[in-house]
Design an enzyme around this catalytic site. Structure first.
Site, short mmCIF file in Angstrom:
data_model
loop_
_atom_site.label_atom_id
_atom_site.label_comp_id
_atom_site.label_asym_id
_atom_site.label_seq_id
_atom_site.Cartn_x
_atom_site.Cartn_y
_atom_site.Cartn_z
N CYS A 1 0.84 -1.19 0.00
CA CYS A 1 0.00 0.00 0.00
C CYS A 1 0.87 1.24 0.00
O CYS A 1 2.06 1.18 0.28
CB CYS A 1 -0.88 0.05 1.24
SG CYS A 1 -1.87 -1.43 1.46
N GLY B 1 -0.70 0.67 -4.88
CA GLY B 1 -1.96 -0.01 -4.64
C GLY B 1 -3.06 0.54 -5.51
O GLY B 1 -3.27 1.75 -5.55
N ASN C 1 0.73 0.31 5.85
CA ASN C 1 1.45 -0.39 4.77
C ASN C 1 2.28 -1.49 5.42
O ASN C 1 3.15 -1.20 6.23
CB ASN C 1 2.33 0.62 4.03
CG ASN C 1 3.26 -0.03 3.01
OD1 ASN C 1 4.28 0.54 2.64
ND2 ASN C 1 2.91 -1.21 2.53
N GLY C 2 2.00 -2.73 5.04
CA GLY C 2 2.75 -3.86 5.60
C GLY C 2 1.81 -5.00 5.91
O GLY C 2 0.64 -4.97 5.54
N TYR D 1 11.76 -3.55 -7.44
CA TYR D 1 10.54 -3.50 -8.24
C TYR D 1 9.52 -2.46 -7.78
O TYR D 1 8.90 -1.79 -8.58
CB TYR D 1 9.86 -4.89 -8.22
CG TYR D 1 8.41 -4.89 -8.68
CD1 TYR D 1 8.10 -4.85 -10.04
CD2 TYR D 1 7.37 -4.91 -7.76
CE1 TYR D 1 6.77 -4.83 -10.46
CE2 TYR D 1 6.05 -4.89 -8.19
CZ TYR D 1 5.75 -4.85 -9.53
OH TYR D 1 4.46 -4.82 -9.94
P1 5GP Z 1 5.70 -13.21 -14.61
O1 5GP Z 1 6.48 -13.51 -15.85
O2 5GP Z 1 6.33 -13.79 -13.41
O3 5GP Z 1 4.25 -13.57 -14.78
O4 5GP Z 1 5.69 -11.63 -14.42
C1 5GP Z 1 6.89 -10.93 -14.23
C2 5GP Z 1 6.56 -9.45 -14.17
O5 5GP Z 1 5.79 -9.19 -13.01
C3 5GP Z 1 7.78 -8.57 -14.09
O6 5GP Z 1 7.71 -7.63 -15.14
C4 5GP Z 1 7.68 -7.85 -12.77
O7 5GP Z 1 8.01 -6.48 -12.92
C5 5GP Z 1 6.25 -8.00 -12.37
N1 5GP Z 1 6.06 -8.14 -10.92
C6 5GP Z 1 6.95 -8.47 -9.99
N2 5GP Z 1 6.38 -8.50 -8.75
C7 5GP Z 1 5.12 -8.15 -8.92
C8 5GP Z 1 4.04 -7.97 -8.02
O8 5GP Z 1 4.15 -8.13 -6.80
N3 5GP Z 1 2.85 -7.61 -8.57
C9 5GP Z 1 2.70 -7.42 -9.92
N4 5GP Z 1 1.51 -7.07 -10.39
N5 5GP Z 1 3.70 -7.57 -10.79
C10 5GP Z 1 4.89 -7.94 -10.30
MG MG Z 2 7.48 -5.47 -14.79
#
Ligand code: 5GP
Ligand code: MG
Ligand code: SF4
Length: 460
Positions: free
Chosen positions: A2, A28, A103-104, A243
């Site tokens: 969040c 979020g 957040n957490g 990320y």
């Molecule tokens: P995958 O290939 O594993 O389906 O997706 C990888 C992508 O998911 C990467 O581009 C990364 O930036 C993104 N990603 C990493 N962690 C998360 C997350 O916690 N939530 C979402 N929505 N995307 C994520």
């Molecule tokens: Mg990505």
């Protein structure tokens, strides 16, 4: 995950919070909310499902009078997409209001909630954050910061908080400091936000981090800082740098852009791609890391994938055809960049591998001769219990198959992940003091007794 925001003593507190939430939208997208306190007429909340830009209009926000406000953007999770779970939580207690934005994830929320329910507490949401409000209400202490400290004693896990108790604004971080929280000033007004990009949008100046284990109280007597909780070892979430946070932010006192560039450069040193023609990112989250990789390997950085910014993260399809369409709706490949080339695709992380697999098919379909995938973090082998909604172990591709098999599954010519040491050496303030449990299995706390319920209960 969040985003949280708080402001004290500003005549347009709710409007400023609304602006701040726009800059915390990436943290979020499930719901958003603002609580404002008018010392004459009381506290009011406005909450909405979905995006800040869709859910609030200027009229809604203008109705939130008062000069203290807090706001929240909530991360999308599978099981709890309801307005009851939107934050900030607002409650009336014996001598005024309590409002809280979190957040957490609390790792002992189930036990704490059971104790409260057994003694008669009534819950209106399934969020772990509501536990904190009940605990504040039960504190016998007089001063707001002591009431918050009483509530936080024995609470385990990750929390960055902004809280209103009575007419005091408080900000707090758990003693391990998993999640970021920064303090700024807008003229004479104190401001708190998850990331500095939310201070930039309102024209505030960043002053300092809220320290881990610190409670800051701001009211008409001024600002007070205290460290009432037992100290713990620092465990900042390294995934914030990899990320989660925005590259234009500073979190944990370091630049996210610089961190990602360094991750990309280190990745190029550890896993070079000799003979490749160009480097591209999977926009937007890996842009800075891909630039770092390109700089270090002296290869051109190209825009080979174009992302459609109008597709929400909630575009969910139950069928395989729908999932393929999802990748195509979000990204398209630029044939002119890729055709006949040997390319390096840099991404920040691979979670399930489904998006990545779809992208590789797309890149090859646009004529790429060779596809070399480079990932600016190590393989994710375990879930997060501290606020990032990574899936269960059985859905994590790297928890189930070896790296060379992953390359085959994704359909790439080569696959290289950054090492754990390389990641920790690249982030500002590293290598010590970070949580890297989802990569290393080194969890700083015992896993929650009911991890499934915890993650879907709060998912913050
Ligand atoms: P995958 O290939 O594993 O389906 O997706 C990888 C992508 O998911 C990467 O581009 C990364 O930036 C993104 N990603 C990493 N962690 C998360 C997350 O916690 N939530 C979402 N929505 N995307 C994520
Ligand atoms: Mg990505
Ligand atoms: Fe961050 Fe991973 Fe630790 Fe969760 S387990 S707090 S995502 S480093």
């Amino acid at each position: 995950m969040c985003g949280i925001f708080g402001i004290y003593a500003h005549p347009h507190a709710a409007e400023i919070s609304h602006l701040g939430l726009y800059s915390l939208q990436h943290r979020g997208q499930e719901s958003a909310g603002i609580v404002a306190l008018d010392t004459l007429t009381g506290a009011r909340a406005s909450k909405t499902m979905g995006l800040v830009s869709e859910g609030f209009n200027a009229m809604d926000v203008a109705k939130l009078s008062g000069d203290i406000a807090i706001g929240h953007t909530r991360y999308s999770t599978a099981g709890s997409s309801t307005i009851e779970n939107a934050q900030p939580v607002l409650a009336r207690v014996r001598d005024g209001n309590v409002a809280l934005a979190h957040n957490g994830n609390l790792t002992n929320a189930t036990e704490l909630k059971r104790e409260l329910v057994d003694s008669g507490a009534i819950f209106t949401s399934t969020m772990d954050s509501e536990v904190l409000v009940h605990r504040i209400a039960r504190s016998p202490s007089a001063r707001p910061e002591e009431r918050l400290a009483d509530a936080l004693l024995d609470v385990e896990g990750a929390y960055s908080l902004v809280v209103i108790i009575g007419e005091t604004l408080l900000a707090a971080r758990d003693p391990r400091g998993w999640r970021p929280l920064v303090m700024g000033m807008l003229g004479e007004s104190h401001v708190f936000a998850s990331e500095t990009c939310a201070l930039d949008i309102i024209g505030a100046t960043a002053i300092r981090e809220v320290e881990r284990g610190e409670i800051i109280a701001v009211d008409r007597d001024g600002m007070r800082s205290s460290f009432p909780l037992p100290p713990r070892e620092s465990r900042k979430c390294v995934f914030e740098y990899v990320y989660f946070a925005r590259p234009d932010s500073r979190v944990f006192g370091g630049s996210v852009d610089r961190a990602r560039r360094a991750l990309g450069r280190r990745l190029a040193m550890e896993c070079p791609a000799p003979g490749a023609d160009l480097v591209f990112s999977v926009p937007d989250s890996s842009n800075s890391a891909a630039l770092g990789f390109a700089e270090e390997s002296k290869l051109p950085f190209e825009l080979a994938l174009i992302r459609n910014h109008y597709v929400g993260r909630t575009f969910i399809q139950p069928t395989q055809a729908g999932r393929d369409a999802k990748v195509k709706v979000k990204y398209n490949a630029v044939r002119e960049v890729l055709d006949g080339r040997s390319v390096v695709m840099v991404d920040d992380s691979i979670v399930r591998g489904t998006t990545t697999k779809g992208l590789v098919t797309m890149i090859r379909g646009a004529g790429a001769r060779e596809v070399h995938m480079r990932v600016s973090s190590p393989p994710i082998t375990g879930p997060c219990y501290y606020g990032i909604d990574t899936p269960n172990r059985d859905e994590l591709i790297a928890a189930n198959i070896a790296v060379d098999e992953i390359a085959g599954t994704l359909g790439v010519d080569s696959l290289g992940y950054l090492s754990l040491e390389g990641m920790l050496a690249s982030v500002p303030g590293g290598p010590e003091g970070f949580c890297h449990a989802c990569f290393s299995g080194d969890y700083p706390t015992p896993p929650p007794t009911d991890p499934q319920k915890l993650r879907f209960g709060c998912g913050c």
